[in-house]
Design a protein around this motif. Structure first.
Motif, PDB file in Angstrom:
ATOM      1  N   VAL A  18       0.839  -1.200   0.000  1.00 16.13           N
ATOM      2  CA  VAL A  18       0.000   0.000   0.000  1.00 16.13           C
ATOM      3  C   VAL A  18       0.873   1.249   0.000  1.00 16.13           C
ATOM      4  O   VAL A  18       2.000   1.236   0.485  1.00 16.13           O
ATOM      5  N   ILE A  19       0.315   2.315  -0.550  1.00 17.77           N
ATOM      6  CA  ILE A  19       0.978   3.613  -0.534  1.00 17.77           C
ATOM      7  C   ILE A  19       0.250   4.468   0.487  1.00 17.77           C
ATOM      8  O   ILE A  19      -0.978   4.591   0.449  1.00 17.77           O
ATOM      9  N   GLU A  20       1.016   5.039   1.407  1.00 24.37           N
ATOM     10  CA  GLU A  20       0.463   5.928   2.421  1.00 24.37           C
ATOM     11  C   GLU A  20       1.182   7.265   2.318  1.00 24.37           C
ATOM     12  O   GLU A  20       2.334   7.323   1.914  1.00 24.37           O
ATOM     13  N   ARG A  21       0.512   8.336   2.680  1.00 22.81           N
ATOM     14  CA  ARG A  21       1.117   9.666   2.551  1.00 22.81           C
ATOM     15  C   ARG A  21       2.380   9.780   3.395  1.00 22.81           C
ATOM     16  O   ARG A  21       3.402  10.246   2.937  1.00 22.81           O
ATOM     17  N   ARG A  22       2.284   9.375   4.667  1.00 25.91           N
ATOM     18  CA  ARG A  22       3.435   9.464   5.578  1.00 25.91           C
ATOM     19  C   ARG A  22       3.254   8.433   6.681  1.00 25.91           C
ATOM     20  O   ARG A  22       2.149   7.966   6.923  1.00 25.91           O
ATOM     21  N   GLY A  36      12.779  13.447  13.245  1.00 19.64           N
ATOM     22  CA  GLY A  36      13.208  14.075  11.999  1.00 19.64           C
ATOM     23  C   GLY A  36      13.603  13.114  10.901  1.00 19.64           C
ATOM     24  O   GLY A  36      13.885  13.531   9.785  1.00 19.64           O
ATOM     25  N   GLY A  37      13.617  11.830  11.183  1.00 18.48           N
ATOM     26  CA  GLY A  37      14.092  10.852  10.210  1.00 18.48           C
ATOM     27  C   GLY A  37      13.069  10.520   9.140  1.00 18.48           C
ATOM     28  O   GLY A  37      11.865  10.671   9.343  1.00 18.48           O
ATOM     29  N   LEU A  38      13.565  10.112   8.010  1.00 21.37           N
ATOM     30  CA  LEU A  38      12.699   9.709   6.901  1.00 21.37           C
ATOM     31  C   LEU A  38      12.518   8.200   6.913  1.00 21.37           C
ATOM     32  O   LEU A  38      13.469   7.450   7.097  1.00 21.37           O
ATOM     33  N   LEU A  39      11.297   7.768   6.681  1.00 22.01           N
ATOM     34  CA  LEU A  39      10.971   6.353   6.570  1.00 22.01           C
ATOM     35  C   LEU A  39      10.341   6.145   5.203  1.00 22.01           C
ATOM     36  O   LEU A  39       9.286   6.705   4.902  1.00 22.01           O
ATOM     37  N   LEU A  40      11.011   5.387   4.357  1.00 18.38           N
ATOM     38  CA  LEU A  40      10.527   5.196   2.990  1.00 18.38           C
ATOM     39  C   LEU A  40       9.521   4.070   2.893  1.00 18.38           C
ATOM     40  O   LEU A  40       8.618   4.097   2.053  1.00 18.38           O
ATOM     41  N   GLY A  41       9.670   3.047   3.727  1.00 19.41           N
ATOM     42  CA  GLY A  41       8.752   1.918   3.703  1.00 19.41           C
ATOM     43  C   GLY A  41       8.849   1.141   4.992  1.00 19.41           C
ATOM     44  O   GLY A  41       9.785   1.327   5.780  1.00 19.41           O
ATOM     45  N   LEU A  42       7.860   0.272   5.226  1.00 21.58           N
ATOM     46  CA  LEU A  42       7.840  -0.526   6.440  1.00 21.58           C
ATOM     47  C   LEU A  42       7.090  -1.830   6.194  1.00 21.58           C
ATOM     48  O   LEU A  42       6.018  -1.824   5.579  1.00 21.58           O
ATOM     49  N   TYR A  43       7.672  -2.922   6.665  1.00 23.89           N
ATOM     50  CA  TYR A  43       7.020  -4.232   6.598  1.00 23.89           C
ATOM     51  C   TYR A  43       6.259  -4.462   7.896  1.00 23.89           C
ATOM     52  O   TYR A  43       6.826  -4.359   8.976  1.00 23.89           O
ATOM     53  N   HIS A  44       4.979  -4.751   7.778  1.00 23.71           N
ATOM     54  CA  HIS A  44       4.133  -5.059   8.922  1.00 23.71           C
ATOM     55  C   HIS A  44       3.749  -6.531   8.807  1.00 23.71           C
ATOM     56  O   HIS A  44       2.995  -6.900   7.902  1.00 23.71           O
ATOM     57  N   ILE A  65       4.445   1.900   1.729  1.00 21.67           N
ATOM     58  CA  ILE A  65       5.371   2.773   1.016  1.00 21.67           C
ATOM     59  C   ILE A  65       4.924   4.201   1.326  1.00 21.67           C
ATOM     60  O   ILE A  65       3.754   4.539   1.128  1.00 21.67           O
ATOM     61  N   TYR A  66       5.842   5.030   1.827  1.00 25.36           N
ATOM     62  CA  TYR A  66       5.474   6.364   2.290  1.00 25.36           C
ATOM     63  C   TYR A  66       5.800   7.416   1.234  1.00 25.36           C
ATOM     64  O   TYR A  66       6.957   7.794   1.027  1.00 25.36           O
ATOM     65  N   GLN A  67       4.756   7.881   0.579  1.00 25.18           N
ATOM     66  CA  GLN A  67       4.868   8.755  -0.578  1.00 25.18           C
ATOM     67  C   GLN A  67       5.658  10.023  -0.308  1.00 25.18           C
ATOM     68  O   GLN A  67       6.585  10.354  -1.056  1.00 25.18           O
ATOM     69  N   GLU A  68       5.306  10.760   0.727  1.00 29.80           N
ATOM     70  CA  GLU A  68       5.969  12.052   0.959  1.00 29.80           C
ATOM     71  C   GLU A  68       7.453  11.889   1.241  1.00 29.80           C
ATOM     72  O   GLU A  68       8.264  12.687   0.766  1.00 29.80           O
ATOM     73  N   HIS A  69       7.827  10.866   1.978  1.00 30.06           N
ATOM     74  CA  HIS A  69       9.241  10.671   2.298  1.00 30.06           C
ATOM     75  C   HIS A  69      10.028  10.245   1.059  1.00 30.06           C
ATOM     76  O   HIS A  69      11.176  10.666   0.880  1.00 30.06           O
TER      77      HIS A  69
END
Length: 109
Positions: A18-22, A36-44, A65-69
């Motif tokens: 899935v794509i999420e904004r943040r 302040g860190g960027l997270l581009l994606g995460l496995y749940h 997948i975090y779109q804004e980051h």
């Protein structure tokens, strides 16, 4: 998804991408990421290597997948597509039970 290796995709089951904004505050905490860190994606989910014999009838795992980051680290649409591909491959590595240290060694950090 079409650019991912077909042999890899044949081994992936019951995973939503899935794509999420943040990322949410919970996502950031799970990733052990500061404010302040960027997270581009995460496995749940539970990696294949950690599943026991009673692992069944569960909701799909999820790769976010975090779109804004991703947009923050890319200059154009081509870079965005490549970064999304890299991020999905990285998170699929977690699905297969590969930790961050090993993913970095494999050039998938």
């Amino acid at each position: 998804m079409a650019s991912l290796p077909p042999d890899l995709l044949k081994s992936v089951h019951n995973v939503d991408i899935v794509i999420e904004r943040r990322p949410t505050a919970r996502d950031r905490k799970q990733a052990k990421l500061g404010p302040g860190g960027l997270l581009l994606g995460l496995y749940h989910g539970i990696p294949l290597t950690k599943r026991g014999e009673y692992y069944n009838l569960v909701a799909p795992d999820k790769i976010s997948i975090y779109q804004e980051h991703i947009e923050d680290v890319c200059r154009d649409d081509d870079e965005i597509r490549e970064q999304v591909r890299k991020t999905v491959l990285h998170e699929l590595g977690h699905y297969f039970g590969i930790d961050d240290d090993r993913l970095h060694q494999l050039g998938m950090g």
